[in-house]
Design a protein around this motif. Structure first.
Motif, mmCIF file in Angstrom:
data_model
loop_
_atom_site.group_PDB
_atom_site.id
_atom_site.type_symbol
_atom_site.label_atom_id
_atom_site.label_comp_id
_atom_site.label_asym_id
_atom_site.label_seq_id
_atom_site.Cartn_x
_atom_site.Cartn_y
_atom_site.Cartn_z
ATOM 1 N N THR A 92 0.823 -1.208 0.000
ATOM 2 C CA THR A 92 0.000 0.000 0.000
ATOM 3 C C THR A 92 0.856 1.257 0.000
ATOM 4 N N TRP A 142 0.124 2.972 -3.666
ATOM 5 C CA TRP A 142 -1.165 3.628 -3.524
ATOM 6 C C TRP A 142 -0.997 4.895 -2.686
ATOM 7 N N ARG A 194 -3.604 -1.249 -13.716
ATOM 8 C CA ARG A 194 -4.709 -0.335 -13.472
ATOM 9 C C ARG A 194 -5.431 0.017 -14.772
ATOM 10 N N GLY A 212 -7.875 -2.471 -15.690
ATOM 11 C CA GLY A 212 -9.028 -2.571 -14.815
ATOM 12 C C GLY A 212 -8.812 -3.371 -13.551
ATOM 13 N N ALA A 213 -7.570 -3.749 -13.249
ATOM 14 C CA ALA A 213 -7.301 -4.513 -12.034
ATOM 15 C C ALA A 213 -7.406 -3.610 -10.809
ATOM 16 N N GLY A 214 -7.972 -4.160 -9.748
ATOM 17 C CA GLY A 214 -8.134 -3.411 -8.521
ATOM 18 C C GLY A 214 -7.022 -3.676 -7.525
ATOM 19 N N TYR A 215 -7.233 -3.186 -6.302
ATOM 20 C CA TYR A 215 -6.219 -3.246 -5.245
ATOM 21 C C TYR A 215 -5.767 -4.679 -4.959
ATOM 22 N N ARG A 260 -6.524 -7.550 -6.584
ATOM 23 C CA ARG A 260 -6.130 -8.333 -7.754
ATOM 24 C C ARG A 260 -4.690 -8.040 -8.143
#
Length: 297
Positions: free
Chosen positions: A114, A118, A193, A196-199, A201
């Motif tokens: 993270t 992020w 990203r 379309g991949a998320g956190y 995944r």
């Protein structure tokens, strides 16, 4: 012309064994002896009988090696008022170490991931607090943590000891994973990203498969630290859940009359056997993890 080339080659040729290596090998040899001699003395003493130990031949190998002291240390040594050896402490240490290592490394991996990829408000402040927490002595937190854990019903049981190891292990594991992930190409995350991949995944399908080097380093680091811990086990575990290190100290402090040095050495070696085995079996992976970027920042 040929003679001049030959003489030039002879002048620039390096000696087969440089002199400066003598000092290096001598230092390494003395360093090895510094650690190996105490281990040899412990092993030799643990295999001797008390009459042979009292004879004063500490450096000699036992005449008739015996594992009687090892058996006594495991099953009949007195760890206070109970004489059941350190076998119970061994299983308590296993119950504490395995979940504490899994949880602290998992939390450190998620937190490091993270903080690396992020962005959110206060991210640098949180990372700074975690780094500072690494250097604060554990003893500072003992009294308030005892009060908090007692009020939550977690004081004096296995769950409380596991939780305390996870809390104090999270800063160092976070730093390890964060520094390792910071060395990965950020283009991987950007491309994921865009697709379309998320956190989660991205973490499980991209980051985690790239993490074996740092996972090995963190697991070895935490497993060794949790197993060798004495302070948290003594304060938070309670009498029925004492780890192996606490019981070892009880053996050394509670003997009455003539001391059984062979049994004490055997108990010490049994306590150290697990972290030593971890290092011997996976030490090369630990080195590879560090070389591969595990502590790069």
């Amino acid at each position: 012309m040929t003679a001049s080339r030959t003489s030039s080659t002879q002048i620039t040729r390096k000696p087969a064994f440089p002199i400066h290596r003598v000092g290096i090998y001598a230092f390494l040899f003395m360093s090895a002896l510094f650690f190996l001699i105490p281990i040899y003395l412990m092993v030799a003493t643990s295999l001797k009988g008390m009459p042979e130990i009292r004879a004063g031949n500490g450096l000699s190998w036992p005449i008739a090696p015996s594992f009687a002291a090892w058996i006594a240390a495991w099953s009949t040594a007195c760890t206070g008022s109970v004489c059941e050896g350190i076998s119970a402490g061994f299983w308590n240490s296993v119950k504490i170490t395995i979940p504490a290592v899994i949880l602290s490394c998992s939390v450190g991996a998620i937190t490091g991931y993270t903080l690396s990829f992020w962005r959110f408000p206060g991210m640098n402040l949180i990372f700074g607090i975690l780094v500072v927490a690494i250097f604060i002595p554990y003893q500072v937190f003992i009294f308030p943590m005892v009060s908090i854990f007692a009020s939550l019903g977690l004081y004096g049981n296995i769950v409380g000891v596991i939780l305390i190891h996870v809390i104090f292990g999270m800063p160092i594991t976070t730093l390890m994973f964060r520094n390792y992930y910071a060395s990965l190409p950020p283009e991987l995350i950007k491309a994921a990203r865009v697709d379309g991949a998320g956190y989660f995944r991205i973490f499980f399908q991209i980051i985690l498969p790239l993490s074996p080097p740092i996972i090995i380093v963190a697991v070895i680091w935490q497993a060794t630290g949790v197993w060798n811990d004495y302070l948290f086990g003594l304060v938070f575990a309670g009498m029925q859940n004492q780890p192996m290190t606490v019981q070892l100290n009880n053996i050394l402090q509670s003997q009455m009359g003539a001391r059984e040095y062979n049994m004490e050495m055997a108990a010490t070696l049994l306590t150290a056997l697990v972290p030593l085995s971890i290092y011997l079996l996976s030490g090369k992976w630990f080195v590879r993890g560090i070389v591969g970027g595990a502590v790069k920042g």
